[in-house]
Design a protein around this motif. Structure first.
Motif, PDB file in Angstrom:
ATOM      1  N   THR A   1       0.809  -1.398   0.567  1.00  0.00           N
ATOM      2  CA  THR A   1       0.078  -0.095  -0.107  1.00  0.00           C
ATOM      3  C   THR A   1       0.768   1.469   0.183  1.00  0.00           C
ATOM      4  OG1 THR A   1      -1.784   1.170   1.288  1.00  0.00           O
ATOM      5  CG2 THR A   1      -0.259  -0.100   2.345  1.00  0.00           C
ATOM      6  N   LYS A   2       0.230   2.084  -0.764  1.00  0.00           N
ATOM      7  CA  LYS A   2       1.363   3.758  -0.384  1.00  0.00           C
ATOM      8  C   LYS A   2      -0.033   4.146  -0.385  1.00  0.00           C
ATOM      9  CE  LYS A   2       5.267   1.550  -2.531  1.00  0.00           C
ATOM     10  NZ  LYS A   2       6.668   1.891  -1.613  1.00  0.00           N
ATOM     11  N   PHE A   3       0.485   5.979  -0.526  1.00  0.00           N
ATOM     12  CA  PHE A   3      -0.570   7.285  -0.399  1.00  0.00           C
ATOM     13  C   PHE A   3       0.003   7.622  -0.756  1.00  0.00           C
ATOM     14  CE2 PHE A   3      -2.062  10.560   1.787  1.00  0.00           C
ATOM     15  CZ  PHE A   3      -4.300  10.145   1.876  1.00  0.00           C
ATOM     16  N   ALA A   4      -0.730   8.052  -1.441  1.00  0.00           N
ATOM     17  CA  ALA A   4       0.109   9.381  -2.577  1.00  0.00           C
ATOM     18  C   ALA A   4      -0.607  11.403  -1.995  1.00  0.00           C
ATOM     19  CB  ALA A   4      -0.992   9.290  -3.557  1.00  0.00           C
ATOM     20  N   GLN A   5       0.210  11.828  -1.172  1.00  0.00           N
ATOM     21  CA  GLN A   5      -0.486  13.335  -0.934  1.00  0.00           C
ATOM     22  C   GLN A   5      -0.927  14.279  -1.545  1.00  0.00           C
ATOM     23  OE1 GLN A   5       3.481  13.380   2.069  1.00  0.00           O
ATOM     24  NE2 GLN A   5       2.097  15.339   2.765  1.00  0.00           N
ATOM     25  N   GLY A   6      -0.606  13.741  -3.239  1.00  0.00           N
ATOM     26  CA  GLY A   6      -1.167  14.474  -4.441  1.00  0.00           C
ATOM     27  C   GLY A   6      -0.856  13.609  -5.405  1.00  0.00           C
ATOM     28  N   GLY A   7      -0.321  14.404  -6.697  1.00  0.00           N
ATOM     29  CA  GLY A   7      -0.004  14.295  -8.201  1.00  0.00           C
ATOM     30  C   GLY A   7       1.799  13.851  -7.876  1.00  0.00           C
ATOM     31  N   SER A   8       2.305  14.694  -7.582  1.00  0.00           N
ATOM     32  CA  SER A   8       3.295  15.137  -8.047  1.00  0.00           C
ATOM     33  C   SER A   8       4.290  13.896  -7.274  1.00  0.00           C
ATOM     34  CB  SER A   8       4.145  16.093  -7.856  1.00  0.00           C
ATOM     35  OG  SER A   8       3.753  16.551  -5.904  1.00  0.00           O
ATOM     36  N   THR A   9       3.642  13.060  -6.145  1.00  0.00           N
ATOM     37  CA  THR A   9       4.496  12.101  -5.177  1.00  0.00           C
ATOM     38  C   THR A   9       4.623  10.992  -6.563  1.00  0.00           C
ATOM     39  OG1 THR A   9       2.396  12.056  -3.491  1.00  0.00           O
ATOM     40  CG2 THR A   9       4.130  10.056  -2.978  1.00  0.00           C
ATOM     41  N   ARG A  10       5.850  10.201  -6.023  1.00  0.00           N
ATOM     42  CA  ARG A  10       6.101   9.208  -6.559  1.00  0.00           C
ATOM     43  C   ARG A  10       5.994   8.250  -6.415  1.00  0.00           C
ATOM     44  NH1 ARG A  10      12.310   8.568  -9.476  1.00  0.00           N
ATOM     45  NH2 ARG A  10      12.846   5.923  -8.544  1.00  0.00           N
ATOM     46  N   ILE A  11       5.382   7.223  -7.256  1.00  0.00           N
ATOM     47  CA  ILE A  11       4.876   5.392  -6.434  1.00  0.00           C
ATOM     48  C   ILE A  11       6.048   4.536  -6.852  1.00  0.00           C
ATOM     49  CG2 ILE A  11       3.074   3.490  -6.624  1.00  0.00           C
ATOM     50  CD1 ILE A  11       2.070   6.090  -4.867  1.00  0.00           C
ATOM     51  N   SER A  12       7.069   4.225  -6.319  1.00  0.00           N
ATOM     52  CA  SER A  12       7.858   3.520  -6.535  1.00  0.00           C
ATOM     53  C   SER A  12       8.013   1.743  -5.686  1.00  0.00           C
ATOM     54  CB  SER A  12       9.642   3.585  -6.200  1.00  0.00           C
ATOM     55  OG  SER A  12      10.198   3.002  -5.942  1.00  0.00           O
ATOM     56  N   ILE A  13       8.481   0.608  -6.411  1.00  0.00           N
ATOM     57  CA  ILE A  13       7.949  -0.318  -5.872  1.00  0.00           C
ATOM     58  C   ILE A  13       8.902  -1.459  -6.356  1.00  0.00           C
ATOM     59  CG2 ILE A  13       5.909  -0.568  -5.690  1.00  0.00           C
ATOM     60  CD1 ILE A  13       5.531  -2.545  -7.842  1.00  0.00           C
ATOM     61  N   PRO A  14       9.695  -2.238  -5.309  1.00  0.00           N
ATOM     62  CA  PRO A  14      10.921  -2.656  -5.691  1.00  0.00           C
ATOM     63  C   PRO A  14      10.641  -4.254  -7.249  1.00  0.00           C
ATOM     64  CG  PRO A  14      11.149  -3.329  -3.638  1.00  0.00           C
ATOM     65  CD  PRO A  14       9.624  -2.698  -4.073  1.00  0.00           C
ATOM     66  N   SER A  15      11.591  -4.292  -7.865  1.00  0.00           N
ATOM     67  CA  SER A  15      11.137  -4.751  -8.816  1.00  0.00           C
ATOM     68  C   SER A  15      11.026  -6.213  -9.147  1.00  0.00           C
ATOM     69  CB  SER A  15      12.009  -4.662 -10.406  1.00  0.00           C
ATOM     70  OG  SER A  15      12.213  -3.232 -11.034  1.00  0.00           O
ATOM     71  N   SER A  16      11.565  -6.777  -8.065  1.00  0.00           N
ATOM     72  CA  SER A  16      11.636  -8.127  -6.771  1.00  0.00           C
ATOM     73  C   SER A  16       9.690  -8.656  -6.809  1.00  0.00           C
ATOM     74  CB  SER A  16      12.366  -8.384  -6.170  1.00  0.00           C
ATOM     75  OG  SER A  16      12.064  -7.366  -5.387  1.00  0.00           O
ATOM     76  N   TYR A  17       9.460  -7.703  -7.105  1.00  0.00           N
ATOM     77  CA  TYR A  17       7.806  -8.143  -6.127  1.00  0.00           C
ATOM     78  C   TYR A  17       6.783  -8.579  -7.356  1.00  0.00           C
ATOM     79  CZ  TYR A  17       8.284  -6.588  -1.568  1.00  0.00           C
ATOM     80  OH  TYR A  17       8.735  -6.162  -0.368  1.00  0.00           O
ATOM     81  N   LEU A  18       8.005  -8.429  -8.561  1.00  0.00           N
ATOM     82  CA  LEU A  18       6.896  -8.645  -9.964  1.00  0.00           C
ATOM     83  C   LEU A  18       6.936  -9.607 -10.830  1.00  0.00           C
ATOM     84  CD1 LEU A  18       6.866  -5.226 -11.954  1.00  0.00           C
ATOM     85  CD2 LEU A  18       5.630  -5.123  -9.870  1.00  0.00           C
ATOM     86  N   LYS A  19       7.961 -10.163 -10.687  1.00  0.00           N
ATOM     87  CA  LYS A  19       8.490 -11.183 -11.252  1.00  0.00           C
ATOM     88  C   LYS A  19       9.318 -12.371 -10.843  1.00  0.00           C
ATOM     89  CE  LYS A  19       8.836  -9.065 -15.705  1.00  0.00           C
ATOM     90  NZ  LYS A  19       9.700  -8.263 -17.187  1.00  0.00           N
ATOM     91  N   ARG A  20       8.855 -13.551 -11.018  1.00  0.00           N
ATOM     92  CA  ARG A  20       9.825 -14.513 -10.268  1.00  0.00           C
ATOM     93  C   ARG A  20      11.314 -14.440 -10.729  1.00  0.00           C
ATOM     94  NH1 ARG A  20       5.613 -16.715  -8.472  1.00  0.00           N
ATOM     95  NH2 ARG A  20       3.101 -16.740 -10.162  1.00  0.00           N
ATOM     96  N   ASP A  21      12.055 -15.734 -10.458  1.00  0.00           N
ATOM     97  CA  ASP A  21      13.573 -15.707 -10.821  1.00  0.00           C
ATOM     98  C   ASP A  21      13.934 -15.886 -12.446  1.00  0.00           C
ATOM     99  OD1 ASP A  21      14.582 -15.310  -8.621  1.00  0.00           O
ATOM    100  OD2 ASP A  21      15.086 -16.557  -8.314  1.00  0.00           O
ATOM    101  N   ASP A  22      11.880 -17.252 -13.027  1.00  0.00           N
ATOM    102  CA  ASP A  22      12.248 -17.238 -14.404  1.00  0.00           C
ATOM    103  C   ASP A  22      12.167 -16.032 -15.074  1.00  0.00           C
ATOM    104  OD1 ASP A  22      10.382 -17.133 -14.117  1.00  0.00           O
ATOM    105  OD2 ASP A  22       9.174 -19.122 -14.482  1.00  0.00           O
ATOM    106  N   GLY A  23      11.777 -14.805 -14.869  1.00  0.00           N
ATOM    107  CA  GLY A  23      10.704 -13.856 -15.464  1.00  0.00           C
ATOM    108  C   GLY A  23       9.403 -13.601 -15.983  1.00  0.00           C
ATOM    109  N   SER A  24       8.993 -14.367 -14.747  1.00  0.00           N
ATOM    110  CA  SER A  24       7.331 -14.437 -15.962  1.00  0.00           C
ATOM    111  C   SER A  24       6.646 -13.155 -14.185  1.00  0.00           C
ATOM    112  CB  SER A  24       6.650 -15.881 -15.952  1.00  0.00           C
ATOM    113  OG  SER A  24       6.801 -16.586 -14.471  1.00  0.00           O
ATOM    114  N   LEU A  25       5.733 -12.672 -14.314  1.00  0.00           N
ATOM    115  CA  LEU A  25       5.325 -12.077 -13.533  1.00  0.00           C
ATOM    116  C   LEU A  25       4.576 -12.795 -12.372  1.00  0.00           C
ATOM    117  CD1 LEU A  25       4.121  -9.371 -16.297  1.00  0.00           C
ATOM    118  CD2 LEU A  25       5.357  -8.702 -14.349  1.00  0.00           C
TER     119      LEU A  25
END
Length: 406
Positions: free
Chosen positions: A72-96
């Motif tokens: 979860t992220k909270f955006a104070q406004g449109g300029s808030t940067r939403i950032s997450i680690p790439s490792s959360y998206l993909k497995r070791d084999d590259g699949s999502l």
């Protein structure tokens, strides 16, 4: 308190309050359909580990429940940067991964809004950047706030159904292995003793190789458990359709000859040789009473290198030239400095160069800067320097011709 300090403090308190609001809203939303089993907080935000809130399954079952991570992220406004680690998206084999979701909260009171994105949507929408030695995906919050795309509507059933379907479709082995790579349930396997973590010869990859083999072995065990559960389902079947479902699952894991296949863990022969080398070298240093002295020298090299790498991309295009002066008998360092090196590496294919004119007590080494430019940046560079230092200094200290004689 000075005005600037009060402003900074107020900003920090506001961010903390918004973070707590986002966590509370996300937890309340998830509690409608899931058990929130654990929450971990890091620099990227708050993670919720969730499971479908059914009493019909248990982690001790032959077919245990699957888990998902919701950040979860909270955006104070449109300029808030939403950032997450790439490792959360993909497995070791590259699949999502289908078991990761991002919830972005914004607004107050009657203006509260929430947005839900899965890994595929994040992969398509977000930009990529490198933060330190990790890759992250990011996007300004305005991407969401200016439209109703990805918004969680008032009924919320559609969003909850999306998460639930992803959990029901997840396979046991891939689900567990993905969670393990993110640090959930990965703390029980013993690690290497401290001696293998020493910056002795630059083999900093020993602990990682050890850990990678265990991860691979754990994944195989999970796959075997899943196959065993399909076999048990087949044995317990009373209807042809039940047996067909079990055999269909098994066929997806068989080769052309009908054999069940599992990918073996990585070959560890190089690891064994490096580990034996490390132990022998540390033993030699201890027999001379110089273990601590060598560690201090190597650590000083790391500090000097770290300071020198601050502007490596601009200032040290060719490399760094290290000059080390020390007492040969005690390894006490009297001089350790680094300076830009502009001639070596222009024509050489080597990543490091030990000056053949070196003498006991005075060593000069050059290391190519493009080694430092790789990701992860500093560990690569430090490993190269430490290895070069050991080859330049230790043979004379240990009364051998080369380190290959260890």
């Amino acid at each position: 308190m000075p005005t600037n300090d009060r402003t900074l403090a107020a900003g920090s308190l506001e961010r903390m309050q918004n973070g707590m609001l986002g966590e509370a809203r996300t937890r309340a939303f998830l509690a409608n359909r899931f058990w929130v089993l654990e929450r971990s907080v890091d620099v990227h935000g708050a993670d919720f580990l969730i499971q479908i809130n059914s009493l019909a399954t248990s982690v001790l079952d032959d077919r245990p429940p699957r888990f998902a991570i919701v950040q979860t992220k909270f955006a104070q406004g449109g300029s808030t940067r939403i950032s997450i680690p790439s490792s959360y998206l993909k497995r070791d084999d590259g699949s999502l991964s289908r078991e990761f979701f991002l919830i972005v909260c914004t607004g107050y009171g009657d203006d509260e809004r929430m947005f839900l994105l899965d890994a595929e949507e994040i992969d398509d929408l977000f930009d990529t950047a490198v933060d330190g030695d990790k890759e992250v995906r990011y996007k300004p919050a305005s991407t969401f706030l200016r439209s109703t795309n990805y918004e969680i509507t008032g009924a919320r059933n559609h969003a909850l159904n999306r998460i639930e379907r992803s959990l029901r479709d997840a396979t046991y082995s891939t689900n567990r292995f993905w969670l393990t790579t993110l640090g959930y349930g990965a703390g029980n396997a013993p690690s290497l003793p401290d001696v293998y973590h020493y910056p002795v010869t630059g083999h900093e990859d020993l602990p990682d190789s050890f850990k990678d083999w265990k991860k691979a072995a754990s994944r195989i065990l999970d796959e075997m458990e899943e196959v065993a559960s399909y076999l048990q389902d087949g044995i317990a079947a009373t209807w042809p359709s039940e047996l067909e479902k079990a055999t269909d699952e098994l066929e997806s894991r068989t080769d052309f000859d009908g054999n069940l296949t599992f990918k073996s863990p990585p070959n560890m022969q190089d690891f064994y040789r490096a580990a034996e080398y490390q132990i022998n070298l540390v033993s030699r240093l201890r027999s001379k009473g110089l273990e601590g002295a060598w560690l201090r020298l190597a650590e000083q090299g790391q500090r000097v290198t770290g300071n020198s790498l601050a502007n490596v991309a601009n200032d040290y295009r060719a490399g760094l030239h290290f000059t080390i002066e020390y007492e040969p008998a005690s390894l006490k360092v009297t001089k350790f400095q680094a300076s830009p090196e502009e001639t070596f590496c222009a024509t050489s294919a080597q990543i490091s160069f030990i000056d053949p004119r070196n003498t006991p007590g005075h060593v000069e080494i050059c290391v190519r800067a493009d080694v430092a430019a790789r990701v992860p940046q500093r560990p690569t560079y430090l490993s190269t320097l430490t290895r070069a230092l050991s080859h330049a200094i230790l043979p004379a200290v240990l009364d051998i011709d080369t380190l290959d004689d260890i």
